[in-house]
Design a protein around this motif. Structure first.
Motif, short mmCIF file in Angstrom:
data_model
loop_
_atom_site.label_atom_id
_atom_site.label_comp_id
_atom_site.label_asym_id
_atom_site.label_seq_id
_atom_site.Cartn_x
_atom_site.Cartn_y
_atom_site.Cartn_z
N VAL A 313 -0.81 -5.02 0.51
CA VAL A 313 -0.01 -4.25 0.12
C VAL A 313 1.47 -4.42 0.79
O VAL A 313 1.64 -4.92 1.95
N LEU A 424 -3.17 1.90 -0.74
CA LEU A 424 -3.38 1.07 -1.80
C LEU A 424 -3.10 1.53 -3.36
O LEU A 424 -2.34 0.98 -4.10
N ASN A 428 -0.14 0.48 -5.75
CA ASN A 428 -0.59 0.00 -6.86
C ASN A 428 0.48 0.42 -8.20
O ASN A 428 0.84 -0.03 -8.96
N PHE A 433 1.57 -4.19 -4.77
CA PHE A 433 0.14 -4.72 -4.54
C PHE A 433 -0.08 -5.98 -5.02
O PHE A 433 0.05 -5.96 -6.47
#
Length: 451
Positions: A313, A424, A428, A433
């Protein structure tokens, strides 16, 4: 008296000698390049076995406790400077305040949603286990009900007054808020006069790199600290502590494990769209350190390394969410635990509960988990708030006092892992990510750093 003192001193030397041998063995494994996660897991097992033996044989484990305390204090040393430089650095790396606002809203929403799901799971498991059946209504003499802070007091506790004093007293939330103000001000001024902000930004970036290196030094001590902390815990409580309240412990851990599998596994699989088994393997250092230290603050440096180096990340997302999560993300302490205790207390005192009370448990758990972020002992406060909202006797909290330390290990592991999952998921959604690096089968960079 003299004989007792001599016995304590002699047995303390025994525990110290055992600790030196085990720490030496763990150091030998580090020199042989055995993986960091494997050494942490082995240290946890060795500490548990040694602690149980110390408890059974009445060996004084003060020396083991001292080793654990030294490790925790070293990590605590990192928390405040890390929060300051990482939060400011992450905000100044986000050029748009609108982007920052969007990340903040997403983070808080996921914190609340996951805590609400945790409360639902805790409620269902507690109803299935019925942990209060057969428990005598005896309150430990050491129990002292916690005062519930008023809403205005909670807000005042969260607000910074003197940043230097707040840092000295390790008040993480006020320091976090102060750092956010500084970061936003730097972005605002930098948009008009970049030459003015340049030197300050360069200093923050350099200091962040230095603190990362200091964190790496201390993280290398994690296996030794884990051994000492779990050994002290097992030596103090032993297995006997669990027996009278085994159903409460079992219900709590089953709920925590289900939350891991269903909520965290589901978010990782269907929202972030990554392999959950690979995720949990990479997140293992965070889980292990949180479990043994029982502190999201202490776990923060390790979690930052895990989120950026193992989960891939972006640092600016991790540096914003991880410090915030260490204070406000309480899936275990504010979700699962209050729900289990509420059902337990209602059963012990024979107080009927219906669907409206169950809904209230979930809603109050979500709200209180955020509201008591700046208050010490958040699990106790959140649980007290829930019990009071339901009209249940808060004295019932004293019935589970003896096992609080045992379940707190699992609660903290869930709290810290929840922050990792949210980092995460948010990364994303923001395109920050590195999925390709995450999916590589080569050795994680953190493993190399920790060796």
């Amino acid at each position: 008296m003299k004989n007792n003192l001599l016995t304590a001193i002699s047995t303390n030397w025994v525990s110290l000698l055992v600790s030196i041998v085990i720490i030496g063995f763990l150091y030998f494994l580090a020199r042989k390049r055995v993986g960091f996660g494997s050494r942490v897991l082995l240290a946890l097992g060795l500490g548990l076995v040694a602690g149980i033996i110390f408890n059974k044989t009445k060996i004084d484990a003060t020396s083991v406790s001292t080793i654990g305390t030294i490790y925790v204090n070293l990590v605590k040393m990192l928390v405040i400077p890390l929060v300051v430089v990482l939060v400011i650095n992450s905000i100044t790396s986000i050029s748009s305040l609108g982007h920052l606002r969007k990340i903040g809203v997403k983070t808080l929403v996921w914190f609340l949603v996951t805590t609400g799901i945790a409360a639902i799971i805790g409620l269902i498991v507690a109803l299935a286990f019925d942990p209060g059946s057969g428990i005598a209504q005896e309150i430990p003499k050491s129990f002292k009900p916690r005062d519930i802070p008023t809403f205005s007091q909670v807000i005042l506790d969260l607000m910074p007054t003197n940043p230097v004093s707040d840092m000295a007293n390790a008040k993480v939330v006020p320091v976090l808020i102060f750092s956010i103000f500084v970061g936003i001000a730097m972005v605002h001024v930098g948009s008009k006069k970049p030459e003015v902000i340049g030197p300050v930004k360069a200093f923050i970036e350099s200091f962040a790199q230095v603190m990362h290196q200091v964190a790496k030094y201390i993280i290398r001590l994690t296996p030794y600290g884990v051994f000492a902390l779990i050994g002290t815990m097992a030596a103090k409580y032993g297995l006997e502590t669990l027996m009278p309240l085994m159903k409460v412990v079992a219900a709590t851990y089953v709920a925590l494990i289900l939350h891991f599998i269903i909520t965290f596994g589901g978010l990782v699989s269907f929202v972030a769209k990554v392999n959950p088994i690979k995720f949990f393997r990479k997140a293992y250092p965070t889980i292990a350190v949180a479990f043994t230290t029982r502190s999201s603050y202490v776990t923060l440096p390790v979690n930052l390394e895990v989120i950026t180096k193992r989960l891939r990340v972006s640092p600016r997302i991790a540096s914003f969410i991880a410090p915030l999560g260490s204070t406000m993300n309480m899936n275990g302490c504010g979700g699962v635990w209050p729900a289990v205790v509420a059902i337990f207390v209602a059963r012990v005192y024979n107080i009927p509960m219906g669907i409206s009370e169950y809904i209230l448990i979930v809603l109050v758990s979500m709200i209180s988990s955020i509201g008591v972020a700046g208050v010490p002992g958040p699990a106790s406060i959140s649980t007290t708030v829930v019990l009071t909202a339901l009209g249940l006797p808060i004295e019932g909290l004293g019935l589970v006092l003896a096992i609080d330390a045992v379940v707190d290990m699992g609660r903290t592991a869930v709290n810290a892992t929840g922050t990792t999952v949210v980092s995460l998921v948010v990364a994303n959604s923001e395109g920050e990510f590195d999925r390709e690096s995450f999916n590589r089968d080569e050795e994680d960079q953190m493993e190399l750093n920790m060796a």
